[in-house]
Design a protein around this motif. Sequence first.
Motif, PDB file in Angstrom:
ATOM      1  N   GLU A 112       0.917  -1.129   0.073  1.00 46.10           N
ATOM      2  CA  GLU A 112      -0.255   0.293   0.005  1.00 46.10           C
ATOM      3  C   GLU A 112       0.523   1.048   0.157  1.00 46.10           C
ATOM      4  O   GLU A 112       0.593   2.381  -0.416  1.00 46.10           O
ATOM      5  N   VAL A 113       1.979   1.711   0.939  1.00 44.59           N
ATOM      6  CA  VAL A 113       2.627   2.499   1.034  1.00 44.59           C
ATOM      7  C   VAL A 113       3.623   2.836  -0.442  1.00 44.59           C
ATOM      8  O   VAL A 113       4.058   4.155  -1.165  1.00 44.59           O
ATOM      9  N   VAL A 178      -5.472   3.842  -3.674  1.00 42.00           N
ATOM     10  CA  VAL A 178      -4.865   2.773  -2.827  1.00 42.00           C
ATOM     11  C   VAL A 178      -6.324   1.499  -1.862  1.00 42.00           C
ATOM     12  O   VAL A 178      -5.377   0.704  -2.165  1.00 42.00           O
ATOM     13  N   GLY A 179      -6.495   2.980  -1.464  1.00 42.93           N
ATOM     14  CA  GLY A 179      -7.689   2.448  -0.096  1.00 42.93           C
ATOM     15  C   GLY A 179      -6.987   1.370   0.440  1.00 42.93           C
ATOM     16  O   GLY A 179      -6.880   0.715   1.165  1.00 42.93           O
ATOM     17  N   LEU A 183      -3.052   2.502   9.244  1.00 40.83           N
ATOM     18  CA  LEU A 183      -1.883   2.855   8.961  1.00 40.83           C
ATOM     19  C   LEU A 183      -0.475   2.925   8.087  1.00 40.83           C
ATOM     20  O   LEU A 183       0.833   3.653   8.297  1.00 40.83           O
ATOM     21  N   SER A 184      -1.296   2.500   7.123  1.00 40.13           N
ATOM     22  CA  SER A 184      -0.353   2.083   5.606  1.00 40.13           C
ATOM     23  C   SER A 184      -0.265   3.928   5.754  1.00 40.13           C
ATOM     24  O   SER A 184       0.737   4.457   4.453  1.00 40.13           O
ATOM     25  N   HIS A 189       2.543   9.349   4.817  1.00 43.34           N
ATOM     26  CA  HIS A 189       2.923  10.538   4.440  1.00 43.34           C
ATOM     27  C   HIS A 189       4.197  10.960   5.406  1.00 43.34           C
ATOM     28  O   HIS A 189       4.825  11.631   5.011  1.00 43.34           O
ATOM     29  N   LEU A 190       4.391  10.193   5.809  1.00 43.96           N
ATOM     30  CA  LEU A 190       6.182   9.942   6.988  1.00 43.96           C
ATOM     31  C   LEU A 190       6.731   9.839   6.016  1.00 43.96           C
ATOM     32  O   LEU A 190       7.838  10.425   5.538  1.00 43.96           O
ATOM     33  N   ILE A 191       7.030   8.853   5.074  1.00 44.39           N
ATOM     34  CA  ILE A 191       7.825   8.599   3.940  1.00 44.39           C
ATOM     35  C   ILE A 191       8.031   9.886   3.184  1.00 44.39           C
ATOM     36  O   ILE A 191       9.193  10.372   2.747  1.00 44.39           O
ATOM     37  N   ASN A 192       6.432  10.079   2.267  1.00 39.40           N
ATOM     38  CA  ASN A 192       6.384  11.572   1.463  1.00 39.40           C
ATOM     39  C   ASN A 192       7.500  12.723   1.678  1.00 39.40           C
ATOM     40  O   ASN A 192       7.714  13.294   1.513  1.00 39.40           O
ATOM     41  N   SER A 193       7.324  12.655   3.822  1.00 37.96           N
ATOM     42  CA  SER A 193       7.655  14.260   4.158  1.00 37.96           C
ATOM     43  C   SER A 193       9.176  13.743   4.386  1.00 37.96           C
ATOM     44  O   SER A 193       9.880  14.578   3.742  1.00 37.96           O
TER      45      SER A 193
END
Length: 251
Positions: A112-113, A178-179, A183-184, A189-193
């Motif tokens: 998902e991520v 993606v649905g 938690l995903s 959002h963490l990885i994106n940031s």
Amino acid sequence: LFGMIHLISQSGQEDILLSPYLPASFAFLTHVALCAPFLALDALGSVSPRVRSWRIAAGSGPPPSLRRWFACFLRVLYRYVTAVLPATALFHSLRSPALPQLAPSCWQLFVEVFACLLLFDTLFFIWHVSMHRVPWLYRNTHRLHHQHHVPFALAAQDSGSLELLSLLLLALSSTWVVGCHPLSEVFFHLINSWLAVEDHCGYELPWALHRQLPCLGGAAYHQAHHTLHSVNYAPYFIHWDVLFGTYRGPV
């Protein structure tokens, strides 16, 4: 990870997790926390030749001053309070989210991520090209971000309110398509940031992610965009720029 969210909700923290003000507050604090190591590097750069050697050489000059960091911090904070916080609170109230009983499996979380990152990268590429190719969009959305000819970490989100909201919409749309499990979505959002901060940091670090994963552009790739404006539109991966002939190696 299994059962974690359920245990949190049982401990009386569900109201906090479902607060309409949590997403924007968490996003801002996360962005500032991820920028902190680069603030330390900029401070060390004035006294350490080794740290200065990691700065991207293309006219980067000295590291940004503490005064410049603080001015950027105030601008980002102002736009979060006046635009991002109300928008996310409204979206949260319309969506009425609920916490699931179980966390996703590790495989589900990874798929998902990764899918969100690929989709966001595609949507951002299209939107980014549009902001550069349409004069009205550039003047009213993207020009403020390009005041940073040599970006630094905190400047990753130093954009106008309209651009910040548009990027928020792209990120939320990616997780919706993606649905994602909640938690995903948090991990995305963490990885994106982090990737946004690393792209703007101004350092070619020995341990940078793009050195481990050649499909990523990295800080030098994105600094070439800030220098030339007409290349390297994708935020993280390089495949769209290669396919459309807008890829440019580090300047």
